[in-house]
Design a protein around this motif. Sequence first.
Motif, PDB file in Angstrom:
ATOM      1  N   GLN A 296      -2.147  85.162 -44.953  1.00 55.41           N
ATOM      2  CA  GLN A 296      -1.769  86.542 -45.259  1.00 55.41           C
ATOM      3  C   GLN A 296      -2.442  87.029 -46.538  1.00 55.41           C
ATOM      4  N   ARG A 297      -2.528  86.159 -47.529  1.00 50.38           N
ATOM      5  CA  ARG A 297      -3.211  86.558 -48.763  1.00 50.38           C
ATOM      6  C   ARG A 297      -4.698  86.763 -48.542  1.00 50.38           C
ATOM      7  N   LEU A 298      -5.290  85.917 -47.718  1.00 48.19           N
ATOM      8  CA  LEU A 298      -6.712  86.088 -47.413  1.00 48.19           C
ATOM      9  C   LEU A 298      -6.981  87.428 -46.725  1.00 48.19           C
ATOM     10  N   GLN A 299      -6.036  87.893 -45.934  1.00 45.93           N
ATOM     11  CA  GLN A 299      -6.202  89.205 -45.294  1.00 45.93           C
ATOM     12  C   GLN A 299      -6.304  90.306 -46.343  1.00 45.93           C
ATOM     13  N   GLY A 300      -5.422  90.265 -47.348  1.00 41.58           N
ATOM     14  CA  GLY A 300      -5.482  91.255 -48.421  1.00 41.58           C
ATOM     15  C   GLY A 300      -6.726  91.092 -49.268  1.00 41.58           C
ATOM     16  N   PHE A 301      -7.107  89.856 -49.541  1.00 43.40           N
ATOM     17  CA  PHE A 301      -8.325  89.543 -50.298  1.00 43.40           C
ATOM     18  C   PHE A 301      -9.552  90.104 -49.590  1.00 43.40           C
ATOM     19  N   ARG A 302      -9.650  89.794 -48.300  1.00 46.28           N
ATOM     20  CA  ARG A 302     -10.800  90.221 -47.507  1.00 46.28           C
ATOM     21  C   ARG A 302     -10.874  91.747 -47.404  1.00 46.28           C
ATOM     22  N   ALA A 303      -9.727  92.405 -47.204  1.00 44.06           N
ATOM     23  CA  ALA A 303      -9.699  93.857 -47.045  1.00 44.06           C
ATOM     24  C   ALA A 303     -10.190  94.558 -48.308  1.00 44.06           C
ATOM     25  N   SER A 304      -9.777  94.072 -49.478  1.00 40.69           N
ATOM     26  CA  SER A 304     -10.224  94.696 -50.729  1.00 40.69           C
ATOM     27  C   SER A 304     -11.721  94.500 -50.943  1.00 40.69           C
ATOM     28  N   LEU A 305     -12.230  93.322 -50.609  1.00 39.68           N
ATOM     29  CA  LEU A 305     -13.672  93.081 -50.726  1.00 39.68           C
ATOM     30  C   LEU A 305     -14.458  94.008 -49.803  1.00 39.68           C
ATOM     31  N   GLN A 306     -13.976  94.153 -48.557  1.00 39.25           N
ATOM     32  CA  GLN A 306     -14.674  95.004 -47.590  1.00 39.25           C
ATOM     33  C   GLN A 306     -14.731  96.454 -48.038  1.00 39.25           C
ATOM     34  N   GLN A 307     -13.684  96.909 -48.737  1.00 37.27           N
ATOM     35  CA  GLN A 307     -13.683  98.279 -49.238  1.00 37.27           C
ATOM     36  C   GLN A 307     -14.795  98.509 -50.261  1.00 37.27           C
ATOM     37  N   HIS A 308     -15.282  97.423 -50.847  1.00 36.64           N
ATOM     38  CA  HIS A 308     -16.394  97.513 -51.804  1.00 36.64           C
ATOM     39  C   HIS A 308     -17.700  97.010 -51.186  1.00 36.64           C
ATOM     40  N   GLY A 309     -17.713  96.895 -49.866  1.00 37.73           N
ATOM     41  CA  GLY A 309     -18.926  96.499 -49.168  1.00 37.73           C
ATOM     42  C   GLY A 309     -19.273  95.035 -49.311  1.00 37.73           C
ATOM     43  N   ILE A 310     -18.290  94.208 -49.608  1.00 38.35           N
ATOM     44  CA  ILE A 310     -18.525  92.776 -49.795  1.00 38.35           C
ATOM     45  C   ILE A 310     -17.913  92.007 -48.636  1.00 38.35           C
ATOM     46  N   VAL A 311     -18.691  91.147 -48.009  1.00 40.79           N
ATOM     47  CA  VAL A 311     -18.212  90.320 -46.903  1.00 40.79           C
ATOM     48  C   VAL A 311     -17.793  88.960 -47.451  1.00 40.79           C
ATOM     49  N   LEU A 312     -16.592  88.541 -47.131  1.00 42.10           N
ATOM     50  CA  LEU A 312     -16.097  87.245 -47.603  1.00 42.10           C
ATOM     51  C   LEU A 312     -16.716  86.127 -46.777  1.00 42.10           C
ATOM     52  N   LYS A 313     -17.465  85.265 -47.431  1.00 41.42           N
ATOM     53  CA  LYS A 313     -18.053  84.118 -46.752  1.00 41.42           C
ATOM     54  C   LYS A 313     -17.044  82.977 -46.692  1.00 41.42           C
ATOM     55  N   GLU A 314     -17.088  82.220 -45.613  1.00 41.05           N
ATOM     56  CA  GLU A 314     -16.101  81.165 -45.386  1.00 41.05           C
ATOM     57  C   GLU A 314     -16.078  80.150 -46.523  1.00 41.05           C
ATOM     58  N   GLU A 315     -17.242  79.826 -47.058  1.00 44.78           N
ATOM     59  CA  GLU A 315     -17.299  78.805 -48.111  1.00 44.78           C
ATOM     60  C   GLU A 315     -16.696  79.301 -49.426  1.00 44.78           C
ATOM     61  N   ALA A 316     -16.421  80.607 -49.534  1.00 43.38           N
ATOM     62  CA  ALA A 316     -15.858  81.160 -50.768  1.00 43.38           C
ATOM     63  C   ALA A 316     -14.342  81.000 -50.849  1.00 43.38           C
ATOM     64  N   SER A 317     -13.731  80.485 -49.803  1.00 48.20           N
ATOM     65  CA  SER A 317     -12.268  80.337 -49.805  1.00 48.20           C
ATOM     66  C   SER A 317     -11.880  78.948 -49.294  1.00 48.20           C
ATOM     67  N   PRO A 318     -12.223  77.902 -50.039  1.00 50.22           N
ATOM     68  CA  PRO A 318     -11.934  76.540 -49.579  1.00 50.22           C
ATOM     69  C   PRO A 318     -10.434  76.232 -49.545  1.00 50.22           C
TER      70      PRO A 318
END
Length: 338
Positions: A196-218
């Motif tokens: 659930q936290r990753l969903q919020g993390f990912r959504a905020s990054l996407q709003q700034h045009g940043i794609v969360l890479k899998e290796e960035a969230s071990p």
Amino acid sequence: MKKVSIIDVAKEAGVSVSTVSLVLRQKGKISEATITKVQAAIQQLGYVHNVAAANLRASTSNLIGLILCDFSDSYAIKVMASIVMSLEKQGFMVFLGQPQDNRDGLERCLLSFHQQGVAGVIYLTSDTRHGALPAPLRQCALPLVVVSQTLIDEACNLVMRDNRQAAALATRYLLERGHRNIGYIGGEADCLLRLQRLQGFRASLQQHGIVLKEEASPACSEDTFAASQATRQLLEKNNTFTALLCHSPTALIGAISGIHQVGRTLGKDLFLTQQVALMGFEDMLHVNLTSPSLSYVSSASEETGRQAAELIISQVKTPNLPAQRILLSGELVVRESA
């Protein structure tokens, strides 16, 4: 010595027995002057009100059963303290149960609650891997409020923190500080709280045009050594990371060690490239004992307990109310680490 009765109190105060009863139960429209006289008579005579007997006669109860499964969980302990304080302010008492993590233990706990005549049950769970309530609770005939760190599938009275909001809030803050390479450390792969936290993390990054890479969230096990290793490996593979979100207090402490192991320091100065900003999600008791002090999104534990207490009282006083879901937002606490 003769036992003091409610009749004796009424005579001493110069009021009727029914008036004394209303004062004791805090019911009805009684003047402050009358309440003061009754309380003075109670004090003078040393009268002790037998709440259990009064509840039995009235077929009511001021007992609330509280199930706490994990006494090692700091969030659950803080919520429990808030629940107890809030209920006591409203004239309720708590009957605490700690069942073993199995169906039989939970059934015995609920049976004990029934035998003690509790009016309702609060289930405080630390389980972050399952979205379903245990079967005994689904079958519970008493008013029930669930306090959970993650979403529950069943339609039940639920109080929980908004994990997506918490992660989104922390991420937006880091983005506004100029960070663009942000990692997420910790939480096991099947942890619903992490997802659930990753969903919020990912959504905020996407709003700034940043794609969360899998290796960035071990993901890693819930211990400081595992978090330290995960942090070290992440920063060694990519030294452009300037900020980290930490899943738990354990992950945060491990991350500090990992940052130091790769020769970098903890801090929020983006222009000092060796620094790594760090944020957590818990209002930890030892948060002021580190140097630099740690930034975090609070878990709203006190408000969670208060809301749970209010919800169970309303369910007890007004049966058959529709189920409610209360999502509580955390508060950003900015200190020296981010």
